[in-house]
Design a protein around this motif. Structure first.
Motif: not given
Length: 200
Positions: A50, A52, A90-91
């Motif tokens: 992912n 982050d 996504e982050g």
């Protein structure tokens, strides 16, 4: 022998990438610290994890990734490519900022994640595409797509009801949204072409 580093974010299995590179006669070492990436002919940011946590693992040791890498060829796969950009939906972390733009989620009108084979629409010649024909099929697994500020970094696209930048390049940074290590002979040829660039 071309000496290659795969940077491991600690997020998943990178065996298939290591195996694919070793089939091309590369010497491959897996590293978990940015300051250990010096002295290689090429570096891979793999496509597992992912946004982050991956960015945090790159920034963890207070060492500037771009300074360490210098002009060494870098190949980002899927998430690895997405980290080239300024930010991702996504982050919350800042991306590497190599390519201006962001990474956005695929439209909810589509089946997400997008998993499967799609054809490449080659937009311009590129060193990693030598011998690859327009319309070649490659394997995707992703929920996000790159959204660069300018189109000139896009080498190839793929059509998934929306245009998805499939290959991007800026300077010594090459990125694919798809997984070349899972894309059969076409992906193997791209890896071979990249390794040739690493020898220069």
């Amino acid at each position: 022998m071309t000496k290659i580093a795969i940077f491991d974010y600690g997020a998943g299995n990178i065996f298939s990438l290591k195996n694919a590179l070793e089939k091309q006669n590369a010497t491959v070492e897996v590293q978990t610290k940015v300051d250990m990436l010096k002295g290689y002919d090429g570096i891979f940011l793999p496509g597992v994890g992912n946004f982050d946590p991956a960015i945090q693992s790159i920034n963890r040791d207070s060492v500037d990734f771009l300074d360490i890498v210098g002009d060494t060829p870098v190949f980002g796969i899927c998430l690895g490519m997405e980290m080239f950009f300024d930010k991702s939906q996504e982050g919350k972390e800042e991306g590497l900022g190599i390519i201006n733009g962001d990474v956005i989620v695929l439209p909810d009108t589509l089946k997400v994640p997008h998993m499967g084979w799609n054809a490449l629409e080659i937009k311009k010649e590129n060193k990693i595409l030598e011998g690859v024909e327009n319309g070649s099929w490659v394997y995707f697994v992703h929920s996000y797509r790159a959204n660069p500020t300018t189109q000139d970094v896009i080498v190839a696209e793929s059509d998934y009801d929306v245009k998805v930048p499939a290959i991007v390049q800026k300077d010594n940074y090459f990125g694919t949204q798809f997984h070349p290590e899972k894309s059969g002979d076409v992906g193997a040829l791209m890896l071979k072409n990249f390794l040739r660039e690493c020898k220069k």
